[in-house]
Motif scaffolding. Structure first.
Motif, PDB file in Angstrom:
ATOM      1  N   VAL A  56      86.491  44.118  44.443  1.00 26.38           N
ATOM      2  CA  VAL A  56      86.046  45.513  44.377  1.00 26.38           C
ATOM      3  C   VAL A  56      85.369  45.758  43.030  1.00 26.38           C
ATOM      4  O   VAL A  56      85.644  45.078  42.053  1.00 26.38           O
ATOM      5  CB  VAL A  56      87.215  46.506  44.573  1.00 26.38           C
ATOM      6  CG1 VAL A  56      87.792  46.365  45.974  1.00 26.38           C
ATOM      7  CG2 VAL A  56      88.306  46.290  43.531  1.00 26.38           C
ATOM      8  N   HIS A  57      84.480  46.757  43.000  1.00 28.09           N
ATOM      9  CA  HIS A  57      83.726  47.026  41.782  1.00 28.09           C
ATOM     10  C   HIS A  57      84.436  48.001  40.860  1.00 28.09           C
ATOM     11  O   HIS A  57      84.080  48.135  39.685  1.00 28.09           O
ATOM     12  CB  HIS A  57      82.335  47.554  42.126  1.00 28.09           C
ATOM     13  CG  HIS A  57      82.347  48.683  43.122  1.00 28.09           C
ATOM     14  ND1 HIS A  57      82.600  49.987  42.773  1.00 28.09           N
ATOM     15  CD2 HIS A  57      82.171  48.682  44.465  1.00 28.09           C
ATOM     16  CE1 HIS A  57      82.551  50.733  43.861  1.00 28.09           C
ATOM     17  NE2 HIS A  57      82.300  49.979  44.904  1.00 28.09           N
ATOM     18  N   GLU A  58      85.439  48.700  41.387  1.00 31.43           N
ATOM     19  CA  GLU A  58      86.242  49.606  40.571  1.00 31.43           C
ATOM     20  C   GLU A  58      87.585  49.816  41.267  1.00 31.43           C
ATOM     21  O   GLU A  58      87.732  49.546  42.448  1.00 31.43           O
ATOM     22  CB  GLU A  58      85.540  50.952  40.362  1.00 31.43           C
ATOM     23  CG  GLU A  58      85.321  51.735  41.652  1.00 31.43           C
ATOM     24  CD  GLU A  58      84.721  53.109  41.425  1.00 31.43           C
ATOM     25  OE1 GLU A  58      84.851  53.645  40.314  1.00 31.43           O
ATOM     26  OE2 GLU A  58      84.119  53.639  42.371  1.00 31.43           O
ATOM     27  N   LEU A  59      88.559  50.301  40.502  1.00 29.46           N
ATOM     28  CA  LEU A  59      89.878  50.570  41.075  1.00 29.46           C
ATOM     29  C   LEU A  59      90.263  52.044  40.962  1.00 29.46           C
ATOM     30  O   LEU A  59      91.089  52.532  41.732  1.00 29.46           O
ATOM     31  CB  LEU A  59      90.946  49.699  40.400  1.00 29.46           C
ATOM     32  CG  LEU A  59      90.955  48.222  40.823  1.00 29.46           C
ATOM     33  CD1 LEU A  59      91.915  47.427  39.956  1.00 29.46           C
ATOM     34  CD2 LEU A  59      91.325  48.069  42.290  1.00 29.46           C
ATOM     35  N   ASN A  60      89.685  52.764  39.996  1.00 26.01           N
ATOM     36  CA  ASN A  60      90.043  54.178  39.796  1.00 26.01           C
ATOM     37  C   ASN A  60      89.187  55.070  40.682  1.00 26.01           C
ATOM     38  O   ASN A  60      88.462  55.945  40.224  1.00 26.01           O
ATOM     39  CB  ASN A  60      89.883  54.571  38.318  1.00 26.01           C
ATOM     40  CG  ASN A  60      88.474  54.366  37.805  1.00 26.01           C
ATOM     41  OD1 ASN A  60      87.721  53.566  38.357  1.00 26.01           O
ATOM     42  ND2 ASN A  60      88.106  55.078  36.749  1.00 26.01           N
ATOM     43  N   SER A  61      89.290  54.838  41.984  1.00 22.53           N
ATOM     44  CA  SER A  61      88.497  55.571  42.959  1.00 22.53           C
ATOM     45  C   SER A  61      89.334  55.796  44.206  1.00 22.53           C
ATOM     46  O   SER A  61      89.938  54.858  44.742  1.00 22.53           O
ATOM     47  CB  SER A  61      87.240  54.764  43.310  1.00 22.53           C
ATOM     48  OG  SER A  61      86.755  55.073  44.592  1.00 22.53           O
ATOM     49  N   ASN A  62      89.389  57.040  44.668  1.00 23.93           N
ATOM     50  CA  ASN A  62      90.126  57.342  45.899  1.00 23.93           C
ATOM     51  C   ASN A  62      89.548  56.570  47.079  1.00 23.93           C
ATOM     52  O   ASN A  62      90.275  56.131  47.969  1.00 23.93           O
ATOM     53  CB  ASN A  62      90.075  58.844  46.195  1.00 23.93           C
ATOM     54  CG  ASN A  62      90.934  59.653  45.254  1.00 23.93           C
ATOM     55  OD1 ASN A  62      91.894  59.134  44.685  1.00 23.93           O
ATOM     56  ND2 ASN A  62      90.603  60.914  45.073  1.00 23.93           N
ATOM     57  N   PHE A  63      88.223  56.422  47.079  1.00 24.85           N
ATOM     58  CA  PHE A  63      87.572  55.709  48.172  1.00 24.85           C
ATOM     59  C   PHE A  63      88.023  54.248  48.215  1.00 24.85           C
ATOM     60  O   PHE A  63      88.441  53.747  49.262  1.00 24.85           O
ATOM     61  CB  PHE A  63      86.051  55.788  48.037  1.00 24.85           C
ATOM     62  CG  PHE A  63      85.324  54.883  48.978  1.00 24.85           C
ATOM     63  CD1 PHE A  63      85.315  55.134  50.336  1.00 24.85           C
ATOM     64  CD2 PHE A  63      84.670  53.750  48.510  1.00 24.85           C
ATOM     65  CE1 PHE A  63      84.656  54.279  51.223  1.00 24.85           C
ATOM     66  CE2 PHE A  63      84.018  52.895  49.375  1.00 24.85           C
ATOM     67  CZ  PHE A  63      84.011  53.163  50.738  1.00 24.85           C
ATOM     68  N   ILE A  64      87.966  53.566  47.073  1.00 25.84           N
ATOM     69  CA  ILE A  64      88.355  52.154  47.025  1.00 25.84           C
ATOM     70  C   ILE A  64      89.843  52.002  47.362  1.00 25.84           C
ATOM     71  O   ILE A  64      90.243  51.077  48.087  1.00 25.84           O
ATOM     72  CB  ILE A  64      88.041  51.541  45.650  1.00 25.84           C
ATOM     73  CG1 ILE A  64      86.522  51.413  45.453  1.00 25.84           C
ATOM     74  CG2 ILE A  64      88.704  50.178  45.494  1.00 25.84           C
ATOM     75  CD1 ILE A  64      85.848  50.457  46.424  1.00 25.84           C
ATOM     76  N   THR A  65      90.671  52.924  46.856  1.00 28.00           N
ATOM     77  CA  THR A  65      92.100  52.886  47.188  1.00 28.00           C
ATOM     78  C   THR A  65      92.306  52.996  48.691  1.00 28.00           C
ATOM     79  O   THR A  65      93.141  52.288  49.273  1.00 28.00           O
ATOM     80  CB  THR A  65      92.842  54.029  46.468  1.00 28.00           C
ATOM     81  OG1 THR A  65      92.646  53.905  45.059  1.00 28.00           O
ATOM     82  CG2 THR A  65      94.330  53.990  46.763  1.00 28.00           C
ATOM     83  N   SER A  66      91.532  53.859  49.337  1.00 28.88           N
ATOM     84  CA  SER A  66      91.628  54.026  50.797  1.00 28.88           C
ATOM     85  C   SER A  66      91.173  52.765  51.523  1.00 28.88           C
ATOM     86  O   SER A  66      91.793  52.349  52.512  1.00 28.88           O
ATOM     87  CB  SER A  66      90.770  55.215  51.251  1.00 28.88           C
ATOM     88  OG  SER A  66      91.248  56.413  50.699  1.00 28.88           O
ATOM     89  N   VAL A  67      90.088  52.161  51.048  1.00 28.60           N
ATOM     90  CA  VAL A  67      89.599  50.925  51.659  1.00 28.60           C
ATOM     91  C   VAL A  67      90.671  49.835  51.571  1.00 28.60           C
ATOM     92  O   VAL A  67      90.968  49.149  52.552  1.00 28.60           O
ATOM     93  CB  VAL A  67      88.296  50.437  50.982  1.00 28.60           C
ATOM     94  CG1 VAL A  67      87.921  49.044  51.496  1.00 28.60           C
ATOM     95  CG2 VAL A  67      87.150  51.399  51.240  1.00 28.60           C
ATOM     96  N   LEU A  68      91.271  49.700  50.384  1.00 22.53           N
ATOM     97  CA  LEU A  68      92.308  48.685  50.190  1.00 22.53           C
ATOM     98  C   LEU A  68      93.510  48.941  51.100  1.00 22.53           C
ATOM     99  O   LEU A  68      94.110  48.004  51.628  1.00 22.53           O
ATOM    100  CB  LEU A  68      92.750  48.648  48.726  1.00 22.53           C
ATOM    101  CG  LEU A  68      91.723  48.090  47.730  1.00 22.53           C
ATOM    102  CD1 LEU A  68      92.222  48.243  46.305  1.00 22.53           C
ATOM    103  CD2 LEU A  68      91.420  46.623  48.026  1.00 22.53           C
ATOM    104  N   ALA A  69      93.842  50.220  51.306  1.00 22.00           N
ATOM    105  CA  ALA A  69      94.952  50.562  52.208  1.00 22.00           C
ATOM    106  C   ALA A  69      94.629  50.116  53.637  1.00 22.00           C
ATOM    107  O   ALA A  69      95.494  49.592  54.349  1.00 22.00           O
ATOM    108  CB  ALA A  69      95.229  52.059  52.163  1.00 22.00           C
ATOM    109  N   GLY A  70      93.387  50.339  54.049  1.00 20.96           N
ATOM    110  CA  GLY A  70      92.966  49.913  55.381  1.00 20.96           C
ATOM    111  C   GLY A  70      92.992  48.404  55.543  1.00 20.96           C
ATOM    112  O   GLY A  70      93.453  47.871  56.560  1.00 20.96           O
TER     113      GLY A  70
END
Length: 345
Positions: free
Chosen positions: A72-86
């Motif tokens: 991932v290109h960043e971790l402090n993002s609600n979007f990326i956190t959601s993607v990782l959860a999926g």
């Protein structure tokens, strides 16, 4: 002198129970050929002796590690956190572990991550590109070994690699058209580097919506930033010094949009009366800011699940790598108070 205890092996368990090591091995794998009572004794003895399975050696023998790499290109993002959860939901159900690597928006770090995960023998890879990634050469090693790779969100559109995206052009067009329908005639765009597909396509949608409505385009109305918290402050400061000021703004990140709104309000700007604002991502912050933020719903969990399912289907042999090209995840405009100039329409 430090006293290091020798690692317990299946031979130690076999010796203690006076059975063969092969029986212990099958018992630890819950093999039905081994009596239930014997399996129970083997497990109890293994726990008593502190036995740990050598998963690495076992995986190497099977030529499979049951791990999936994620870049991932960043971790402090609600979007990326959601993607990782999926991703995590689907991979866990399929019996895979994840190794997550973070590129910090750096091409060099992304290259290092891709190489490191390759040498860790991941079975497959899911990746989102850094802002300044210009080629996919560092993923060739996966292709050469027939290791499936799926890109999501930030992708290289000209490649034939498997990718999961939303229709960023449509989203940029919808957001801008909504502002036009609310009576905005001088619309600003705040976005990130146009070299990256997601921002380039949103920009194209913005431009085409303006052209279709017969509204002029001005380079001074496009602000290229990093979509951080500071970006929101700087966007507000830029708007405040503009003459004439824009009456609409499409800011392609909800957090930046919320910070921009807060800063504008602190300087006496009324939203949406003076300037209507649309964000992007449908982050939780959009419901906290007042007025609530109109945004594009970008379902990260769906994107993560779809990317993971596609990868696991390839690993299972259900689909071939070259059968998957582009999967488009649904997205939609969510209208709230920050953009409603025409409150009676």
């Amino acid at each position: 002198m430090k006293n290091t205890k020798k690692e317990t092996t299946i031979y130690d368990i076999a010796q203690k129970l006076n059975i063969s090591s092969a029986t212990v091995s099958r018992g630890l794998q819950d093999h039905p050929a081994i009596k239930k009572e014997t399996r129970k004794k083997i497990l109890e003895t293994a726990i008593e002796l502190g036995y740990r399975r050598n998963i690495i050696a076992s995986n190497l023998r099977r030529q499979k590690t049951n791990t999936i790499g994620v870049i991932v290109h960043e971790l402090n993002s609600n979007f990326i956190t959601s993607v990782l959860a999926g991703i995590e939901k689907i991979t866990t159900e399929a019996g895979y572990d994840l190794i997550i690597a973070h590129s910090y928006e750096s091409y060099e770090k992304e290259v290092a991550n891709a190489t490191n995960l390759f040498h860790k023998r991941v079975d497959g890879l899911i990746a989102s590109l850094a802002l300044n990634t210009t080629n996919l050469n560092h993923y060739k090693q996966y292709h050469d070994k027939h290791i499936p790779v799926i890109f999501f969100d930030r992708v290289e559109e000209r490649s034939d690699s498997a990718k999961v995206i939303i229709d960023n052009y449509k989203c940029g067009y919808q957001a801008t058209k909504h502002l036009i329908e609310q009576g905005c005639k001088n619309i600003m765009l705040v976005t990130a580097s146009l070299t990256r597909n997601v921002y380039q396509q949103r920009y194209k949608g913005y431009r085409d919506a303006l052209d279709e409505a017969g509204l002029p385009f001005s380079e001074s109305n496009v602000l290229i930033k990093d979509l951080s918290e500071q970006c929101g402050v700087e966007a507000a400061e830029y708007i405040l010094q503009m003459n004439p000021r824009p009456d609409g703004a499409f800011i392609t990140n909800d957090f930046s949009a919320a910070v921009c709104m807060k800063t504008l309000k602190e300087n006496g700007v009324n939203i949406p009366e003076d300037i209507a604002i649309v964000g992007f991502n449908n982050d939780a912050v959009g419901k906290i800011i007042e007025p609530q933020l109109t945004t594009i719903d970008y379902p990260g969990i769906d994107m993560g699940e779809i990317a993971a399912k596609s990868l696991i289907e390839q690993l299972a042999g259900d689909t071939k790598i070259n059968q998957i090209s582009t999967l488009v995840v649904r997205s939609e405009l969510i209208v709230r108070g920050s953009s409603l100039k025409q409150k009676n329409t």
